[in-house]
Design a protein around this motif. Structure first.
Motif, PDB file in Angstrom:
ATOM      1  N   TYR A  54       0.685  -1.256  -0.132  1.00  0.00           N
ATOM      2  CA  TYR A  54      -0.206   0.012   0.088  1.00  0.00           C
ATOM      3  C   TYR A  54       0.828   1.364  -0.058  1.00  0.00           C
ATOM      4  CZ  TYR A  54       0.916   0.441   4.976  1.00  0.00           C
ATOM      5  OH  TYR A  54       1.832   0.787   6.214  1.00  0.00           O
ATOM      6  N   LEU A  55       0.125   2.457  -0.375  1.00  0.00           N
ATOM      7  CA  LEU A  55       0.950   3.717  -0.285  1.00  0.00           C
ATOM      8  C   LEU A  55       0.008   4.433   0.616  1.00  0.00           C
ATOM      9  CD1 LEU A  55       2.813   5.991  -1.269  1.00  0.00           C
ATOM     10  CD2 LEU A  55       1.393   6.267  -3.177  1.00  0.00           C
ATOM     11  N   SER A  56       0.442   5.108   1.723  1.00  0.00           N
ATOM     12  CA  SER A  56      -0.480   5.747   2.640  1.00  0.00           C
ATOM     13  C   SER A  56       0.037   7.389   2.374  1.00  0.00           C
ATOM     14  CB  SER A  56      -0.182   5.418   4.151  1.00  0.00           C
ATOM     15  OG  SER A  56       1.365   5.945   4.560  1.00  0.00           O
ATOM     16  N   LYS A  57      -0.902   8.084   2.774  1.00  0.00           N
ATOM     17  CA  LYS A  57      -0.947   9.575   2.720  1.00  0.00           C
ATOM     18  C   LYS A  57       0.496   9.934   3.576  1.00  0.00           C
ATOM     19  CE  LYS A  57      -3.032  13.787   3.993  1.00  0.00           C
ATOM     20  NZ  LYS A  57      -4.393  14.491   4.606  1.00  0.00           N
ATOM     21  N   GLN A  58       0.851   9.371   4.805  1.00  0.00           N
ATOM     22  CA  GLN A  58       2.007   9.919   5.335  1.00  0.00           C
ATOM     23  C   GLN A  58       3.475   9.420   4.515  1.00  0.00           C
ATOM     24  OE1 GLN A  58       2.458   7.758   9.197  1.00  0.00           O
ATOM     25  NE2 GLN A  58       4.508   8.510   9.527  1.00  0.00           N
ATOM     26  N   GLN A  99      -4.734  -4.062 -16.151  1.00  0.00           N
ATOM     27  CA  GLN A  99      -5.528  -2.994 -15.960  1.00  0.00           C
ATOM     28  C   GLN A  99      -4.573  -1.825 -15.379  1.00  0.00           C
ATOM     29  OE1 GLN A  99      -9.246  -3.339 -14.050  1.00  0.00           O
ATOM     30  NE2 GLN A  99      -9.426  -0.914 -13.711  1.00  0.00           N
ATOM     31  N   LYS A 100      -4.236  -0.823 -15.891  1.00  0.00           N
ATOM     32  CA  LYS A 100      -3.467   0.173 -15.504  1.00  0.00           C
ATOM     33  C   LYS A 100      -4.261   1.315 -14.595  1.00  0.00           C
ATOM     34  CE  LYS A 100       0.178  -0.513 -18.814  1.00  0.00           C
ATOM     35  NZ  LYS A 100       1.316   0.181 -19.712  1.00  0.00           N
ATOM     36  N   GLU A 101      -3.558   1.795 -13.464  1.00  0.00           N
ATOM     37  CA  GLU A 101      -4.366   3.109 -12.855  1.00  0.00           C
ATOM     38  C   GLU A 101      -3.019   3.774 -12.589  1.00  0.00           C
ATOM     39  OE1 GLU A 101      -6.323   1.793  -9.542  1.00  0.00           O
ATOM     40  OE2 GLU A 101      -7.996   0.814 -10.707  1.00  0.00           O
ATOM     41  N   TYR A 102      -3.324   5.354 -12.987  1.00  0.00           N
ATOM     42  CA  TYR A 102      -2.368   6.324 -12.877  1.00  0.00           C
ATOM     43  C   TYR A 102      -2.319   7.170 -11.581  1.00  0.00           C
ATOM     44  CZ  TYR A 102      -1.619   4.561 -17.505  1.00  0.00           C
ATOM     45  OH  TYR A 102      -1.414   3.834 -18.630  1.00  0.00           O
ATOM     46  N   GLU A 103      -1.629   8.222 -11.654  1.00  0.00           N
ATOM     47  CA  GLU A 103      -1.298   8.934 -10.342  1.00  0.00           C
ATOM     48  C   GLU A 103      -2.544   9.585 -10.029  1.00  0.00           C
ATOM     49  OE1 GLU A 103       0.390  11.484 -13.825  1.00  0.00           O
ATOM     50  OE2 GLU A 103       1.129   9.466 -12.719  1.00  0.00           O
ATOM     51  N   GLU A 104      -3.570   9.905 -10.874  1.00  0.00           N
ATOM     52  CA  GLU A 104      -4.841  10.626 -10.244  1.00  0.00           C
ATOM     53  C   GLU A 104      -5.557   9.704  -9.394  1.00  0.00           C
ATOM     54  OE1 GLU A 104      -4.367  10.245 -13.863  1.00  0.00           O
ATOM     55  OE2 GLU A 104      -3.184  11.929 -14.133  1.00  0.00           O
ATOM     56  N   ILE A 105      -5.905   8.322  -9.764  1.00  0.00           N
ATOM     57  CA  ILE A 105      -6.502   7.504  -9.097  1.00  0.00           C
ATOM     58  C   ILE A 105      -5.779   7.320  -7.714  1.00  0.00           C
ATOM     59  CG2 ILE A 105      -7.562   5.096  -9.079  1.00  0.00           C
ATOM     60  CD1 ILE A 105      -8.339   5.819 -11.849  1.00  0.00           C
ATOM     61  N   ILE A 106      -4.525   6.929  -8.103  1.00  0.00           N
ATOM     62  CA  ILE A 106      -3.688   6.598  -6.792  1.00  0.00           C
ATOM     63  C   ILE A 106      -3.804   7.875  -5.825  1.00  0.00           C
ATOM     64  CG2 ILE A 106      -1.325   6.094  -5.993  1.00  0.00           C
ATOM     65  CD1 ILE A 106      -1.114   4.669  -8.841  1.00  0.00           C
ATOM     66  N   LEU A 107      -3.588   8.947  -6.299  1.00  0.00           N
ATOM     67  CA  LEU A 107      -3.753  10.221  -5.387  1.00  0.00           C
ATOM     68  C   LEU A 107      -4.901  10.108  -4.685  1.00  0.00           C
ATOM     69  CD1 LEU A 107      -1.168  12.757  -7.011  1.00  0.00           C
ATOM     70  CD2 LEU A 107      -0.772  11.217  -4.928  1.00  0.00           C
ATOM     71  N   GLU A 108      -5.891  10.065  -5.263  1.00  0.00           N
ATOM     72  CA  GLU A 108      -7.295  10.171  -4.976  1.00  0.00           C
ATOM     73  C   GLU A 108      -7.536   9.086  -3.833  1.00  0.00           C
ATOM     74  OE1 GLU A 108     -11.371   8.629  -6.906  1.00  0.00           O
ATOM     75  OE2 GLU A 108     -10.552  10.372  -8.183  1.00  0.00           O
ATOM     76  N   GLY A 109      -6.984   7.924  -3.602  1.00  0.00           N
ATOM     77  CA  GLY A 109      -7.028   6.974  -2.617  1.00  0.00           C
ATOM     78  C   GLY A 109      -6.159   7.390  -1.617  1.00  0.00           C
ATOM     79  N   VAL A 110      -4.936   7.865  -1.707  1.00  0.00           N
ATOM     80  CA  VAL A 110      -3.971   8.324  -0.783  1.00  0.00           C
ATOM     81  C   VAL A 110      -4.668   9.895  -0.085  1.00  0.00           C
ATOM     82  CG1 VAL A 110      -1.713   9.361  -0.390  1.00  0.00           C
ATOM     83  CG2 VAL A 110      -1.977   7.294  -1.860  1.00  0.00           C
ATOM     84  N   LEU A 111      -5.064  10.747  -0.778  1.00  0.00           N
ATOM     85  CA  LEU A 111      -5.226  11.813  -0.317  1.00  0.00           C
ATOM     86  C   LEU A 111      -6.895  11.987   0.206  1.00  0.00           C
ATOM     87  CD1 LEU A 111      -3.397  14.427  -2.713  1.00  0.00           C
ATOM     88  CD2 LEU A 111      -2.875  13.361  -0.372  1.00  0.00           C
ATOM     89  N   GLY A 112      -7.700  10.799  -0.268  1.00  0.00           N
ATOM     90  CA  GLY A 112      -8.910  10.846   0.075  1.00  0.00           C
ATOM     91  C   GLY A 112      -9.340  10.575   1.659  1.00  0.00           C
ATOM     92  N   GLU A 115      -6.991   7.516   3.173  1.00  0.00           N
ATOM     93  CA  GLU A 115      -5.685   7.968   3.165  1.00  0.00           C
ATOM     94  C   GLU A 115      -4.768   6.740   2.905  1.00  0.00           C
ATOM     95  OE1 GLU A 115      -5.016   9.857   6.846  1.00  0.00           O
ATOM     96  OE2 GLU A 115      -6.198  11.601   6.354  1.00  0.00           O
ATOM     97  N   THR A 116      -5.146   5.855   2.403  1.00  0.00           N
ATOM     98  CA  THR A 116      -4.382   4.619   1.745  1.00  0.00           C
ATOM     99  C   THR A 116      -4.720   4.213   0.489  1.00  0.00           C
ATOM    100  OG1 THR A 116      -4.143   4.077   4.071  1.00  0.00           O
ATOM    101  CG2 THR A 116      -3.634   2.424   2.375  1.00  0.00           C
ATOM    102  N   TYR A 117      -3.799   3.761  -0.483  1.00  0.00           N
ATOM    103  CA  TYR A 117      -4.097   3.082  -1.856  1.00  0.00           C
ATOM    104  C   TYR A 117      -3.599   1.752  -1.672  1.00  0.00           C
ATOM    105  CZ  TYR A 117      -4.302   2.234  -6.488  1.00  0.00           C
ATOM    106  OH  TYR A 117      -4.670   1.605  -7.690  1.00  0.00           O
ATOM    107  N   ARG A 118      -4.458   0.745  -1.811  1.00  0.00           N
ATOM    108  CA  ARG A 118      -3.942  -0.602  -1.537  1.00  0.00           C
ATOM    109  C   ARG A 118      -3.635  -1.430  -2.683  1.00  0.00           C
ATOM    110  NH1 ARG A 118      -3.480  -1.612   3.665  1.00  0.00           N
ATOM    111  NH2 ARG A 118      -4.532  -0.720   5.221  1.00  0.00           N
ATOM    112  N   MET A 119      -2.668  -2.181  -2.865  1.00  0.00           N
ATOM    113  CA  MET A 119      -2.254  -3.022  -3.952  1.00  0.00           C
ATOM    114  C   MET A 119      -2.554  -4.504  -3.649  1.00  0.00           C
ATOM    115  SD  MET A 119       0.214  -0.566  -5.426  1.00  0.00           S
ATOM    116  CE  MET A 119       0.554   0.337  -4.144  1.00  0.00           C
ATOM    117  N   LYS A 120      -2.389  -5.495  -4.518  1.00  0.00           N
ATOM    118  CA  LYS A 120      -2.551  -6.983  -3.974  1.00  0.00           C
ATOM    119  C   LYS A 120      -1.223  -7.550  -4.546  1.00  0.00           C
ATOM    120  CE  LYS A 120      -7.425  -7.582  -3.978  1.00  0.00           C
ATOM    121  NZ  LYS A 120      -8.397  -8.130  -4.721  1.00  0.00           N
ATOM    122  N   ARG A 121      -0.970  -8.754  -3.807  1.00  0.00           N
ATOM    123  CA  ARG A 121       0.285  -9.380  -4.176  1.00  0.00           C
ATOM    124  C   ARG A 121       0.354  -9.787  -5.909  1.00  0.00           C
ATOM    125  NH1 ARG A 121       1.259 -14.384  -0.599  1.00  0.00           N
ATOM    126  NH2 ARG A 121       1.790 -12.683   0.864  1.00  0.00           N
ATOM    127  N   GLY A 122       1.182  -9.766  -6.504  1.00  0.00           N
ATOM    128  CA  GLY A 122       1.389  -9.721  -7.937  1.00  0.00           C
ATOM    129  C   GLY A 122       0.807  -8.539  -8.773  1.00  0.00           C
TER     130      GLY A 122
END
Length: 169
Positions: A54-58, A99-112, A115-122
């Motif tokens: 995951y990527l967190s806001k912190q 399927q690709k997701e870019y910084e807009e969606i990633i930052l939406e999860g982080v700054l939303g 406050e975390t954008y989660r990913m899965k193994r693989g």
């Protein structure tokens, strides 16, 4: 008269060689140090994302603060690739695509709210950091009409597969 012009030209050449050349070399070394610093901080962030999943806001804000210490402005591009399976035909075969997701969606999860954008193994995560600021070495070269490359002063690209060693699938 011609002799005095030669002396002036010689003095100017000496000034350039004694002051400009060492300053240019120091500026280029400073640029290399900055690139190493950005590489190290980016590698640290990417390894945490890959191992934690995951990527967190912190984490993101700390990374931005660390990059700001260099005095350069940066473009940060992030990409998350996750496998998606599609049924290929009636025989039950499936096709794997990413399927690709870019910084807009990633930052939406982080700054939303989460406050975390989660990913899965693989999954895959990539980050590309590019400086928008001209380096001191590039500015010095432009003063003396020395050709410079059009590439940014600092450019770092890192990424890899998410291992998610802490939470599992």
């Amino acid at each position: 008269m011609i002799d005095s012009v030669g002396k002036i030209a010689g003095t100017l050449l000496a000034v350039v060689l004694l002051f400009f050349a060492p300053m240019l070399i120091l500026a280029q070394k400073q640029e290399m140090i900055m690139e190493s610093y950005v590489f190290a901080k980016t590698a640290y962030l990417v390894e945490h994302i890959r191992s934690d999943g995951y990527l967190s806001k912190q984490m993101y804000e700390q990374y931005e603060r660390q990059l700001a210490l260099t005095g350069f402005l940066y473009d940060i591009e992030m990409e998350h690739e996750k496998p998606v399976y599609y049924k290929e035909d009636e025989s039950g075969n499936y096709k794997k695509q990413y399927q690709k997701e870019y910084e807009e969606i990633i930052l939406e999860g982080v700054l939303g709210e989460e406050e975390t954008y989660r990913m899965k193994r693989g999954d895959f995560f990539f980050i590309k950091v590019t400086s928008r600021t001209k380096s001191l070495a590039d500015r010095m070269k432009s003063y003396f009409f020395i050709p410079t490359d059009t590439a940014p002063a600092i450019q770092v690209e890192l990424g890899g597969m998410i291992r998610d060693e802490t939470a599992g699938l």
